[in-house]
Design a protein around this motif. Sequence first.
Motif, PDB file in Angstrom:
ATOM      1  N   GLU A 139       1.080  -1.306   0.202  1.00 33.69           N
ATOM      2  CA  GLU A 139       0.142  -0.245  -0.286  1.00 33.69           C
ATOM      3  C   GLU A 139       1.202   1.240  -0.402  1.00 33.69           C
ATOM      4  O   GLU A 139       0.376   2.335  -0.507  1.00 33.69           O
ATOM      5  CB  GLU A 139      -0.673  -0.404   0.871  1.00 33.69           C
ATOM      6  CG  GLU A 139      -2.094  -0.946   0.988  1.00 33.69           C
ATOM      7  CD  GLU A 139      -2.719  -0.730   2.011  1.00 33.69           C
ATOM      8  OE1 GLU A 139      -3.518  -0.159   2.688  1.00 33.69           O
ATOM      9  OE2 GLU A 139      -4.133  -1.778   1.897  1.00 33.69           O
ATOM     10  N   ILE A 140       2.612   0.863   0.236  1.00 30.58           N
ATOM     11  CA  ILE A 140       2.689   2.175   0.648  1.00 30.58           C
ATOM     12  C   ILE A 140       3.942   2.296  -1.161  1.00 30.58           C
ATOM     13  O   ILE A 140       3.524   3.716  -1.018  1.00 30.58           O
ATOM     14  CB  ILE A 140       4.189   2.325   1.608  1.00 30.58           C
ATOM     15  CG1 ILE A 140       3.239   2.471   3.489  1.00 30.58           C
ATOM     16  CG2 ILE A 140       5.346   3.095   1.504  1.00 30.58           C
ATOM     17  CD1 ILE A 140       4.131   3.866   3.695  1.00 30.58           C
ATOM     18  N   GLU A 141       3.724   1.387  -1.805  1.00 28.23           N
ATOM     19  CA  GLU A 141       4.437   1.695  -2.335  1.00 28.23           C
ATOM     20  C   GLU A 141       3.547   2.007  -3.899  1.00 28.23           C
ATOM     21  O   GLU A 141       4.255   2.899  -4.681  1.00 28.23           O
ATOM     22  CB  GLU A 141       4.866   0.012  -3.225  1.00 28.23           C
ATOM     23  CG  GLU A 141       6.524  -0.117  -2.059  1.00 28.23           C
ATOM     24  CD  GLU A 141       6.749  -1.428  -2.289  1.00 28.23           C
ATOM     25  OE1 GLU A 141       8.369  -1.716  -1.872  1.00 28.23           O
ATOM     26  OE2 GLU A 141       6.229  -2.184  -3.376  1.00 28.23           O
ATOM     27  N   ALA A 142       1.496   1.945  -3.702  1.00 30.16           N
ATOM     28  CA  ALA A 142       0.744   2.173  -4.426  1.00 30.16           C
ATOM     29  C   ALA A 142       0.333   3.539  -4.155  1.00 30.16           C
ATOM     30  O   ALA A 142      -0.429   3.664  -4.503  1.00 30.16           O
ATOM     31  CB  ALA A 142       0.017   0.407  -4.620  1.00 30.16           C
ATOM     32  N   GLU A 143       1.196   4.135  -2.882  1.00 30.92           N
ATOM     33  CA  GLU A 143       0.399   5.212  -2.423  1.00 30.92           C
ATOM     34  C   GLU A 143      -1.053   5.525  -2.414  1.00 30.92           C
ATOM     35  O   GLU A 143      -1.949   6.519  -2.033  1.00 30.92           O
ATOM     36  CB  GLU A 143       1.262   6.422  -3.773  1.00 30.92           C
ATOM     37  CG  GLU A 143       2.020   6.847  -3.497  1.00 30.92           C
ATOM     38  CD  GLU A 143       2.368   7.871  -4.633  1.00 30.92           C
ATOM     39  OE1 GLU A 143       1.574   8.302  -5.109  1.00 30.92           O
ATOM     40  OE2 GLU A 143       3.283   8.080  -4.810  1.00 30.92           O
ATOM     41  N   GLU A 144      -1.412   4.033  -1.726  1.00 34.94           N
ATOM     42  CA  GLU A 144      -2.930   3.913  -1.454  1.00 34.94           C
ATOM     43  C   GLU A 144      -2.824   4.039   0.327  1.00 34.94           C
ATOM     44  O   GLU A 144      -3.836   4.251   0.966  1.00 34.94           O
ATOM     45  CB  GLU A 144      -3.071   2.547  -1.458  1.00 34.94           C
ATOM     46  CG  GLU A 144      -3.524   1.836  -2.675  1.00 34.94           C
ATOM     47  CD  GLU A 144      -4.003   0.719  -2.887  1.00 34.94           C
ATOM     48  OE1 GLU A 144      -3.992  -0.361  -1.866  1.00 34.94           O
ATOM     49  OE2 GLU A 144      -4.229   0.036  -3.630  1.00 34.94           O
ATOM     50  N   CYS A 145      -2.071   4.592   1.082  1.00 33.23           N
ATOM     51  CA  CYS A 145      -2.205   4.618   2.389  1.00 33.23           C
ATOM     52  C   CYS A 145      -0.546   5.812   2.199  1.00 33.23           C
ATOM     53  O   CYS A 145      -0.134   6.501   2.372  1.00 33.23           O
ATOM     54  CB  CYS A 145      -1.593   3.830   3.274  1.00 33.23           C
ATOM     55  SG  CYS A 145      -0.075   2.833   3.019  1.00 33.23           S
ATOM     56  N   ASP A 146      -0.270   6.370   3.512  1.00 33.76           N
ATOM     57  CA  ASP A 146       0.404   7.797   3.752  1.00 33.76           C
ATOM     58  C   ASP A 146       1.412   7.474   4.302  1.00 33.76           C
ATOM     59  O   ASP A 146       2.638   7.921   4.527  1.00 33.76           O
ATOM     60  CB  ASP A 146      -0.191   9.296   4.273  1.00 33.76           C
ATOM     61  CG  ASP A 146      -1.567   9.823   3.771  1.00 33.76           C
ATOM     62  OD1 ASP A 146      -1.249   9.638   2.104  1.00 33.76           O
ATOM     63  OD2 ASP A 146      -2.615   9.871   4.099  1.00 33.76           O
ATOM     64  N   ILE A 147       1.064   6.754   6.106  1.00 36.77           N
ATOM     65  CA  ILE A 147       2.395   5.757   6.133  1.00 36.77           C
ATOM     66  C   ILE A 147       1.700   4.487   7.248  1.00 36.77           C
ATOM     67  O   ILE A 147       0.689   3.727   7.285  1.00 36.77           O
ATOM     68  CB  ILE A 147       2.066   7.083   7.846  1.00 36.77           C
ATOM     69  CG1 ILE A 147       2.809   8.393   7.635  1.00 36.77           C
ATOM     70  CG2 ILE A 147       2.670   6.013   9.150  1.00 36.77           C
ATOM     71  CD1 ILE A 147       2.453   8.795   8.924  1.00 36.77           C
ATOM     72  N   GLY A 148       2.970   3.803   7.337  1.00 31.17           N
ATOM     73  CA  GLY A 148       2.305   1.999   7.578  1.00 31.17           C
ATOM     74  C   GLY A 148       3.228   1.753   8.592  1.00 31.17           C
ATOM     75  O   GLY A 148       4.976   2.511   8.686  1.00 31.17           O
ATOM     76  N   VAL A 149       3.313   1.292   9.135  1.00 31.20           N
ATOM     77  CA  VAL A 149       3.703   0.736  10.140  1.00 31.20           C
ATOM     78  C   VAL A 149       3.445  -1.158  10.129  1.00 31.20           C
ATOM     79  O   VAL A 149       3.072  -2.277  10.362  1.00 31.20           O
ATOM     80  CB  VAL A 149       3.136   0.587  11.495  1.00 31.20           C
ATOM     81  CG1 VAL A 149       4.077   0.547  12.708  1.00 31.20           C
ATOM     82  CG2 VAL A 149       2.923   2.082  11.597  1.00 31.20           C
ATOM     83  N   PHE A 150       4.657  -1.705   9.895  1.00 37.36           N
ATOM     84  CA  PHE A 150       4.803  -3.078   9.519  1.00 37.36           C
ATOM     85  C   PHE A 150       5.500  -3.606  10.278  1.00 37.36           C
ATOM     86  O   PHE A 150       6.711  -3.466  11.142  1.00 37.36           O
ATOM     87  CB  PHE A 150       4.723  -3.559   8.563  1.00 37.36           C
ATOM     88  CG  PHE A 150       6.035  -2.730   7.621  1.00 37.36           C
ATOM     89  CD1 PHE A 150       6.980  -3.561   7.209  1.00 37.36           C
ATOM     90  CD2 PHE A 150       6.406  -1.531   7.368  1.00 37.36           C
ATOM     91  CE1 PHE A 150       8.612  -3.352   6.720  1.00 37.36           C
ATOM     92  CE2 PHE A 150       7.579  -1.164   6.480  1.00 37.36           C
ATOM     93  CZ  PHE A 150       8.691  -1.932   6.553  1.00 37.36           C
ATOM     94  N   ALA A 151       6.244  -5.117  10.536  1.00 36.09           N
ATOM     95  CA  ALA A 151       7.156  -5.717  11.200  1.00 36.09           C
ATOM     96  C   ALA A 151       8.027  -6.363  10.255  1.00 36.09           C
ATOM     97  O   ALA A 151       7.442  -6.981   9.181  1.00 36.09           O
ATOM     98  CB  ALA A 151       6.650  -6.918  12.734  1.00 36.09           C
TER      99      ALA A 151
END
Length: 293
Positions: A139-151
Amino acid sequence: MQWQVDVFSLRLFLAAVEERQIGLAAARQHIAPSTATKRIQALETMVGLPLLERTRTGVVPTEAGEVVARHARSMLAEFDDLRSEIAALHGQPADRLVVAAAHSVIIDLLAPAARMFINEHPFVELMLHEVDNHEVVREIEAEECDIGVFACVGEPKCSAAEMELLGSEPLVAVLPREHRLSTLNSVRFGEVAAEGLIATHTTAEIFRAHGARTSDIRHVVRTGEVALGMVRAGLGATILPQGMVSQAADSEMSVRVLDESWAVRHIVVATAKRMLGAPTAAAFARCLSSRAL
């Protein structure tokens, strides 16, 4: 007749009209399709008439739906103007921030950070949705969200974003109480894998990347909490972050050090490059960092 219409349901209905599919509208608003259907049905119940009609090419608004859509657009535009003007009176910008996060980081880290952010920035519309770790990156790479939090385990990879490490913790092996490996102080990954692993969708990929065969992964479940429940039942062993296990460990399971240099979980916040320098994105990242300390 007294109507109580919430802004979110109007936005969802308009999304369904524009996308011509409730499922796509749900994805656009970051909710489950079943929830979207219930929201639109509730709107139809309030109006007393069907608002959408199903066709072979998707859903289309009925005559009543056209009326609701026309007024909804006007109402939402007025609402956005109201929010902007009130924000200006407070000397704060009105804005929206879309955050994607993995299940495993929401409860302990992201939810408290979100509450802190909302308290400090009441005129920013924060939209949070839960997806798997790999979906956060997508989603980050597709610009579907502004911020991503992942492990992730290993070096975090996410193009089109600036990343910051929020924290790290070791992975541990979790075994049934009477498991033969529970007599050891530490175990190797190959030893645990040979006994049959319980994996989540995320850890299954990690296990395969470090030598697990298809036959080594006995069960694949949705969350680490489910995996721990299966360990309690004596259905196999699993490997999970130490923090998650520490909160749930009991006398029915044995926790052992996983003696592997790669067995470290990193929690990362990724900010889309188009959001770099944006005050809202920077403020949310600060809230995350303060909760991670």
